[in-house]
Design a protein around this motif. Structure first.
Motif, mmCIF file in Angstrom:
data_model
loop_
_atom_site.group_PDB
_atom_site.id
_atom_site.type_symbol
_atom_site.label_atom_id
_atom_site.label_comp_id
_atom_site.label_asym_id
_atom_site.label_seq_id
_atom_site.Cartn_x
_atom_site.Cartn_y
_atom_site.Cartn_z
ATOM 1 N N ASP A 46 0.815 -1.218 0.000
ATOM 2 C CA ASP A 46 0.000 0.000 0.000
ATOM 3 C C ASP A 46 0.850 1.272 0.000
ATOM 4 O O ASP A 46 0.313 2.376 -0.097
ATOM 5 C CB ASP A 46 -0.901 0.048 1.252
ATOM 6 N N GLU A 47 2.157 1.115 0.135
ATOM 7 C CA GLU A 47 3.019 2.291 0.286
ATOM 8 C C GLU A 47 3.490 2.807 -1.069
ATOM 9 O O GLU A 47 3.675 2.044 -2.006
ATOM 10 C CB GLU A 47 4.248 1.940 1.130
ATOM 11 N N HIS A 48 3.744 4.109 -1.105
ATOM 12 C CA HIS A 48 4.243 4.731 -2.325
ATOM 13 C C HIS A 48 5.777 4.736 -2.302
ATOM 14 O O HIS A 48 6.412 5.752 -2.042
ATOM 15 C CB HIS A 48 3.695 6.150 -2.455
ATOM 16 N N GLY A 49 6.346 3.575 -2.566
ATOM 17 C CA GLY A 49 7.800 3.481 -2.661
ATOM 18 C C GLY A 49 8.478 3.126 -1.351
ATOM 19 O O GLY A 49 7.862 3.092 -0.281
ATOM 20 N N PHE A 50 9.776 2.874 -1.471
ATOM 21 C CA PHE A 50 10.555 2.369 -0.355
ATOM 22 C C PHE A 50 10.693 3.383 0.768
ATOM 23 O O PHE A 50 10.516 3.072 1.947
ATOM 24 C CB PHE A 50 11.939 1.944 -0.864
ATOM 25 N N LYS A 51 10.998 4.643 0.403
ATOM 26 C CA LYS A 51 11.209 5.640 1.456
ATOM 27 C C LYS A 51 9.935 5.852 2.266
ATOM 28 O O LYS A 51 9.990 6.067 3.480
ATOM 29 C CB LYS A 51 11.668 6.962 0.844
ATOM 30 N N MET A 76 7.711 3.555 2.853
ATOM 31 C CA MET A 76 7.629 2.392 3.747
ATOM 32 C C MET A 76 8.437 2.641 5.018
ATOM 33 O O MET A 76 7.986 2.412 6.133
ATOM 34 C CB MET A 76 8.248 1.136 3.089
#
Ligand SMILES: [Ca+2]
Ligand SMILES: [Ca+2]
Ligand SMILES: [Ca+2]
Ligand SMILES: [Ca+2]
Ligand SMILES: [Ca+2]
Lengths: 512, 512
Positions: free
Chosen positions: B236-241, B243
């Motif tokens: 559900d997150e927009h990219g690693f950072k 997260m």
């Protein structure tokens, strides 16, 4: 709203999948006049004509299920209306019947690799620290941090240090028939070309997997000759600090040698690439996996080695693979690996249907048959020239089936043990996968995942579903990216963040 | 040369073990007149009288083998001359026949612990990060490093952050009968008292072990109620950072609450101590394990909970344990766990003899029967009040058998899942064992190991073999050390170096 789109793969298919993000509502009419009589989520299947109860549901030109009840044209075909077929019988398969006209060789492609003494070529320059037993892992992890902090800056040509941790070596049934898998795997892991032949082993002393046994390996491995001073036995050391110092001394010797390694231009035929998929959806078999299959064919045409794996995802497509075996022996080996896994699962009181995940299903994959059709697309069209039992190393170049579980972490570890120097990982739903020993290129099946995970996904095959690119386009793009990453010219996201899986060696035998 | 010494345990024993470092040479005459007719290594057995072919070899008052040929008095009794007995039949065991007169209660012993809302008491104050699937482990490890570096300094009352990594959650046969073990274990792990009830879960999104399923647990667990904002789903997150930031936010909320925790004086009855041995030798059953057994009795007399485990090391002594069951039900549960393990091993085509290691044998232990007699000494003399299947939590106080593999790493993880807040680990040969979630006290069976590993071994039981201390002396010393370590007054070596095992949750079901 975007134009409604579906993808039908083979002429005889009676289902297609919905392309549009967020799916399509009841009443949608496609260009060809087909009308949805219920909502269909993205990636899920729509009936292209009426399908009577008991009739085959056909996708990829293959029966992926039978209708549990009459299904009207324009219906959503989900798990509830689909009866899974039985797995192909293993004793009635055609072997080596499909004589593929080899595609013309591809000449002139190269990459910048590290040539090893044994002739193999690495894509990275890493100090791998082998351990005969899990008991030493805390100490090795401790030392690896010191190496990273204090030693690596002195050896700039070395990319990193990797403790080859595993949960094996003691507290295991080491004489069980299946123990050959972890022993062979840990043995061959040490030989991965990315470690440059610089092998050092940390042992406890009293473990079941004595270093001699690990180094000798199994009947099908080549014994490792270890210099006496490359083995550190913790029970011989005078305390913890002495252990640390001793391991550091041995490590530094290897770092000095690794630091002399230089990349040189080598033919693409020196590549050993592993293909894997994880978190698959219905697009995986349409966009990313066929692109990987195309790139696989390109690599094979260059004379390189390509491994595909994941037994439980191959099992239901085995009748499509045995005909592609180069000869009777290879075909039989394929069947042998399927049989072994059938028995392994049966011993645990499950069967191959245990594979599919909630995410697969949400992504439109009704069952393992449909998933398998998508998964084997990674193998392209080349003949299968060799079959490896888990952790074996190839003796041939070309397309190879390396038997491993489909579990992402285990497949990754096992392919590394089998000697891959780069892995391509395709994903439908998205997973932050990475390996410390070899670079991993992550490819998504849809653009939306690549956009959302912009700093994790290296390449998307999503344009294929939108008609904006062909499988060939994306396949070539992937092929060039493989050469760039192998050469160290491009860094995949997993290496950028140093986002790596724990190493999960396959141990199908009991722990004690 | 030191005076020649041997240790005979029970009056009826016809063998004894040699105490002296480096063993004793042929010709040695002991005080009682016994003369060695061959060299005997340290810890190995000498025949106290002639033993005829087929006659029982008796140690601990139990038959540990049969003579393969006539053995002369003063001979070295090794594996070559010993026939291993069959395991005790499980259908003809006496249950609850040994009515132990309870030892008098011990009053007034306390420790400084962290009282939790659910009434449990921790010995450490740790943020545990639960994961529903291995796929998120790279991300969680990444974040844990940031928490350590940037957040922990702001929360000085928090001892650490521990990613509860495992290889489970996907790529596994989640509906296999044996899948109950890992699911229950990961569920109960989150509830370990050392995490103070501050549970947060990192999920990928598409995994088989969906967070709802993990939190609901198995039929024998209490569901975990998780605040909505304590679940982070990476897909559900927009990219690693994003997260990383999200996990950090959730972590900080828990760190703030954990930082409020204060140690308070609580009765010793709140302790839950796990007992384990690893890398055993012939002294383990004479010095360290009986001392642990004595300390176990002391803890039980305080009203505390003590777990012993290691099925394959209990199997051959099961006839000594079922009589100590408090009632029929507990006795049958003991047998049930033995039966389960017999079948698990048989499915892997091995039996309980797969347990002993080269180190055990070098240390004088001929086979699993002899090893088992030493291993069960850790259980002391108290009645067994409850039996736990792997990963279950106790419902009673007193002496409990928690069924786990003997494998050090797996037994450790499973005892932590069962809720121990401290572990005592005895070792013969020496192993740098440690757990990140609970403090571990390492006790050696011989002084020489404690001297050599002066910065790893916390306490030695070796004086017992030399006649310089009694089992009671060392048992009391260990008991006081347990209270000191539980209170945070003393730090064991594993915590000093932060030398921790990877968490090895037991998965007896297939991977897929
Ligand atoms: Ca897959
Ligand atoms: Ca996979
Ligand atoms: Ca890498
Ligand atoms: Ca043990
Ligand atoms: Ca153990």
């Amino acid at each position: 709203m975007n134009k409604p789109l579906f993808i039908k793969i083979k002429e005889i298919d009676n289902v297609a999948i919905v392309v549009n993000n967020n799916g399509l509502p009841k009443g949608t009419i496609f260009d060809n006049g087909l009308q949805l009589i219920e909502d269909v989520p993205q990636g899920h299947k729509v009936a292209l004509n009426d399908i009577n109860q008991g009739q085959a549901i056909v996708r990829y030109g293959e029966t992926i299920g039978y209708a549990k009840r009459d299904i009207k044209q324009g219906s959503w075909i989900n798990e509830a209306v689909t009866q899974m077929p039985t797995a192909p019988e293993l004793h009635e398969l055609e072997i080596a019947t499909k004589k593929v006209t080899p595609l013309p060789p591809l000449e002139g492609y190269t990459f910048e690799g590290y040539r090893n003494k044994d002739g193999s070529v690495g894509t990275r320059n890493i100090l791998g620290i082998t351990m005969s037993v899990n008991c030493v892992s805390g100490v090795v992890e401790y030392v690896a941090k010191i190496i990273e902090r204090d030693l690596l800056p002195k050896y700039p040509n070395v990319d990193g240090v990797v403790p080859l941790t595993h949960l094996y070596g003691c507290g295991v049934a080491i004489d069980a028939p299946a123990a050959i898998v972890p022993i062979r795997s840990i043995h061959n892991l040490a030989k991965n070309p990315n470690f440059g032949g610089e092998i050092m082993v940390i042992s406890l002393g009293c473990e079941k997997l004595q270093p001699e046994r690990l180094l000798k390996g199994t009947h099908d491995t080549i014994p490792i000759k270890l210099a006496n001073d490359d083995l550190v036995t913790l029970q011989d050391e005078h305390g913890f600090k002495a252990m640390v110092d001793h391991i550091l001394r041995v490590a530094e010797k290897h770092l000095q040698r690794l630091n002399q390694r230089k990349r040189e231009t080598v033919p693409a035929s020196e590549l050993i690439v592993g293909m894997q998929c994880g978190g698959s959806d219905a697009f995986s078999g349409v966009t990313s996996n066929p692109s990987v299959g195309f790139a696989s064919d390109l690599l094979v045409r260059c004379g390189a080695t390509v491994m595909f794996s994941e037994v439980t995802e191959v099992r239901d497509g085995i009748h499509l693979l045995t005909p592609r075996a180069i000869d009777e022996e290879v075909g039989k080996a394929l069947i042998r690996e399927m049989q072994w896994y059938d028995e392994y699962l049966a011993a645990g009181k499950v069967d191959r249907s245990a594979n599919t995940t909630p995410g697969n299903k949400k992504g439109g994959l009704n069952n393992i048959v449909e998933k398998a059709m998508g998964s084997i697309a990674k193998s392209g069209t080349s003949p299968i020239v060799e079959v490896l039992s888990p952790g074996q190393r190839p003796t041939k170049k070309g397309l190879i089936f390396a038997a491993t579980p489909a579990s992402d972490f285990v497949c990754g570890a096992q392919q590394v043990a089998s000697g891959i120097t780069l892995q391509v990982f395709t994903t439908g739903r998205g997973t932050p996968y990475g390996l410390a020993m070899v670079p991993v290129i992550k490819m998504s099946s849809r653009n939306i995942v690549a956009e959302q995970w912009f700093d994790l996904i290296d390449i998307s095959a999503g344009d294929i579903a939108l008609g904006k690119a062909t499988i060939e386009d994306i396949g070539w793009r992937l092929f060039h990216l493989i050469l760039d990453v192998a050469s160290g010219r491009k860094q995949p996201w997993s290496d950028h963040w140093k986002l790596y899986n724990p190493l999960a060696i396959f141990n199908p035998a009991p722990v004690t």
